[in-house]
Design a protein around this motif. Structure first.
Motif, PDB file in Angstrom:
ATOM      1  N   ILE A   1     -57.437  49.887 -36.765  1.00 47.65           N
ATOM      2  CA  ILE A   1     -56.115  49.277 -36.790  1.00 47.65           C
ATOM      3  C   ILE A   1     -55.267  50.044 -37.804  1.00 47.65           C
ATOM      4  O   ILE A   1     -55.699  50.270 -38.938  1.00 47.65           O
ATOM      5  CB  ILE A   1     -56.207  47.791 -37.193  1.00 47.65           C
ATOM      6  CG1 ILE A   1     -57.263  47.069 -36.346  1.00 47.65           C
ATOM      7  CG2 ILE A   1     -54.837  47.128 -37.082  1.00 47.65           C
ATOM      8  CD1 ILE A   1     -57.041  47.103 -34.852  1.00 47.65           C
TER       9      ILE A   1
ATOM     10  N   PHE B   1     -55.910  52.652 -32.791  1.00 49.19           N
ATOM     11  CA  PHE B   1     -56.318  54.027 -32.508  1.00 49.19           C
ATOM     12  C   PHE B   1     -57.836  54.095 -32.550  1.00 49.19           C
ATOM     13  O   PHE B   1     -58.495  53.138 -32.924  1.00 49.19           O
ATOM     14  CB  PHE B   1     -55.666  55.018 -33.481  1.00 49.19           C
ATOM     15  CG  PHE B   1     -56.075  54.846 -34.925  1.00 49.19           C
ATOM     16  CD1 PHE B   1     -57.146  55.545 -35.437  1.00 49.19           C
ATOM     17  CD2 PHE B   1     -55.383  53.969 -35.758  1.00 49.19           C
ATOM     18  CE1 PHE B   1     -57.523  55.385 -36.771  1.00 49.19           C
ATOM     19  CE2 PHE B   1     -55.758  53.803 -37.084  1.00 49.19           C
ATOM     20  CZ  PHE B   1     -56.827  54.516 -37.591  1.00 49.19           C
TER      21      PHE B   1
ATOM     22  N   GLU C   1     -59.248  56.318 -47.059  1.00 53.94           N
ATOM     23  CA  GLU C   1     -58.784  54.976 -46.681  1.00 53.94           C
ATOM     24  C   GLU C   1     -59.949  53.992 -46.776  1.00 53.94           C
ATOM     25  O   GLU C   1     -60.798  53.951 -45.879  1.00 53.94           O
ATOM     26  CB  GLU C   1     -58.238  54.950 -45.239  1.00 53.94           C
ATOM     27  CG  GLU C   1     -57.014  55.798 -44.999  1.00 53.94           C
ATOM     28  CD  GLU C   1     -56.320  55.516 -43.662  1.00 53.94           C
ATOM     29  OE1 GLU C   1     -56.927  54.833 -42.817  1.00 53.94           O
ATOM     30  OE2 GLU C   1     -55.178  55.978 -43.488  1.00 53.94           O
TER      31      GLU C   1
ATOM     32  N   GLU D   1     -61.701  50.540 -46.134  1.00 57.83           N
ATOM     33  CA  GLU D   1     -61.425  49.519 -45.122  1.00 57.83           C
ATOM     34  C   GLU D   1     -62.581  48.542 -44.953  1.00 57.83           C
ATOM     35  O   GLU D   1     -63.758  48.912 -45.086  1.00 57.83           O
ATOM     36  CB  GLU D   1     -61.150  50.181 -43.752  1.00 57.83           C
ATOM     37  CG  GLU D   1     -60.013  51.170 -43.839  1.00 57.83           C
ATOM     38  CD  GLU D   1     -59.376  51.535 -42.512  1.00 57.83           C
ATOM     39  OE1 GLU D   1     -59.788  50.990 -41.473  1.00 57.83           O
ATOM     40  OE2 GLU D   1     -58.456  52.368 -42.544  1.00 57.83           O
TER      41      GLU D   1
ATOM     42  N   ASP E   1     -62.164  55.372 -43.831  1.00 54.58           N
ATOM     43  CA  ASP E   1     -61.511  55.948 -42.645  1.00 54.58           C
ATOM     44  C   ASP E   1     -60.822  57.262 -43.048  1.00 54.58           C
ATOM     45  O   ASP E   1     -59.596  57.337 -43.150  1.00 54.58           O
ATOM     46  CB  ASP E   1     -60.511  54.931 -42.071  1.00 54.58           C
ATOM     47  CG  ASP E   1     -59.688  55.498 -40.926  1.00 54.58           C
ATOM     48  OD1 ASP E   1     -60.129  56.477 -40.303  1.00 54.58           O
ATOM     49  OD2 ASP E   1     -58.599  54.938 -40.661  1.00 54.58           O
TER      50      ASP E   1
ATOM     51  N   LYS F   1     -58.546  61.769 -37.126  1.00 52.40           N
ATOM     52  CA  LYS F   1     -59.433  60.680 -37.533  1.00 52.40           C
ATOM     53  C   LYS F   1     -60.895  60.909 -37.154  1.00 52.40           C
ATOM     54  O   LYS F   1     -61.748  60.091 -37.500  1.00 52.40           O
ATOM     55  CB  LYS F   1     -58.960  59.383 -36.843  1.00 52.40           C
ATOM     56  CG  LYS F   1     -57.561  58.933 -37.248  1.00 52.40           C
ATOM     57  CD  LYS F   1     -57.548  58.341 -38.649  1.00 52.40           C
ATOM     58  CE  LYS F   1     -56.231  57.641 -38.976  1.00 52.40           C
ATOM     59  NZ  LYS F   1     -56.313  56.910 -40.259  1.00 52.40           N
TER      60      LYS F   1
ATOM     61  N   THR G   1     -56.201  49.965 -43.827  1.00 55.90           N
ATOM     62  CA  THR G   1     -56.333  50.269 -45.251  1.00 55.90           C
ATOM     63  C   THR G   1     -55.128  49.766 -46.038  1.00 55.90           C
ATOM     64  O   THR G   1     -54.015  49.741 -45.508  1.00 55.90           O
ATOM     65  CB  THR G   1     -56.516  51.795 -45.466  1.00 55.90           C
ATOM     66  OG1 THR G   1     -57.103  52.026 -46.746  1.00 55.90           O
ATOM     67  CG2 THR G   1     -55.194  52.557 -45.385  1.00 55.90           C
TER      68      THR G   1
HETATM   69 ZN    ZN Z   1     -57.445  53.463 -41.409  1.00 56.93          ZN
END
Ligand code: ZN
Length: 286
Positions: free
Chosen positions: A79, A101, A127, A129, A158, A176, A246
């Motif tokens: 997210i 994503f 990030e 999370e 992430d 990513k 995040t």
């Molecule tokens: Zn993220």
């Protein structure tokens, strides 16, 4: 119950972390913490079996590598922009509905593995999370039913390459999905271990300097909404990972932006879900 995996990359075995903090090898009972395990109500079966057999499970040596806490899932769904101050630092508006994503499942790695900075990367970012793992197939589930589909929670970094993500044509997935961009764990805490996933402090530091420090109470869209919403667009399968976004404090949001370089050490935590740590290293062919 806290589930983890140990051993060499690609040859991990499942383990349970005891109340005393010892890892016990449960490969005599469960083949792996994979889609088949979760689909067959593996958590509850393991809980009962472990209660009777704990002392017979070999102790895992402290030196054994920590693998990702679950086996490679069918998908890792993420997210975007799910904390208001993070949306602001990236210059984006708070979204009206969840931004979705994907990360390639091949980006999954252990919580203490090195972060491989991709070839030609100048903007590798962090990030912290809260991630959840799906325990029961979910398709068009109502928010009121959504949490029954959660097997447990874990910590995810992430990692994101901002140039690949934002300066190349198309979707975020490019920035990513590189190898080692999804260290997961150290462990999966089954859902009974976390009283309120919407009130967990989480944070991240780089070379000992705190960069992210927040609480999941600041999530814009909470977990029931995310699971219900995602299940409209795809079937969530047992073992799938959903990462909830995040908070502020990523490298992209710093003035000037600051990104990771070889030798940097990233440490992160979520209350109740442990800590992880990665050292950034230059790209090398594997
Ligand atoms: Zn993220």
């Amino acid at each position: 119950m806290k589930l983890c995996r140990f051993g060499e990359i690609g040859r991990e075995k499942p383990a349970v972390i005891t109340g005393a903090g010892v890892r016990r090898d449960v490969s005599g009972h469960a083949r792996d913490f994979d889609d088949a395990f979760f689909a067959a109500d593996g958590v509850e079966k393991l809980r009962q079996w472990f209660r009777a057999n704990e002392q017979r499970c070999p102790v895992v040596p402290e030196s054994a590598r920590w693998g990702a806490c679950i086996a490679r899932p069918s998908k890792i769904v993420c997210i975007g922009l799910n904390y208001a101050r993070h949306a602001a630092e990236t210059g984006k508006d708070v979204p009206k509905e969840p931004v979705i994503f994907m990360k390639a499942p091949s980006s999954l790695c252990g919580p203490f593995d090195d972060l491989l900075i991709p070839k030609n990367s100048l903007k590798t970012d962090w990030e912290v999370e809260l991630a959840l793992v799906i325990g029961k197939r979910a398709s068009y589930v109502a928010e009121s039913e959504a949490m029954r589909h959660v097997a447990g929670y874990c910590l995810l970094n992430d990692y994101s390459e901002r140039a690949f993500q934002l300066e190349r044509a198309g979707q975020w997935v490019k920035g990513k999905s590189c190898d080692t961009f999804a260290p997961l764990g150290p462990f999966l805490a089954t859902s009974d271990e976390i009283q309120d996933p919407h009130n967990l402090s989480l944070g991240l530091s780089v070379n000992g300097v705190v960069r992210q420090n927040s609480n999941t109470s600041d999530l814009i869209f909470g977990l029931p909404k995310l699971i219900s919403y995602l299940s409209e667009f795809m079937t969530l399968l047992p073992g799938d990972v959903i990462s909830t976004g995040t908070p502020e404090g990523v490298g992209l949001g710093m003035k000037p932006p600051q990104y990771l370089k070889p030798g940097d050490v990233v440490e992160l935590f979520i209350e109740g879900l442990g800590k992880s740590k990665q050292k950034a290293v230059a790209y090398r062919a594997s």
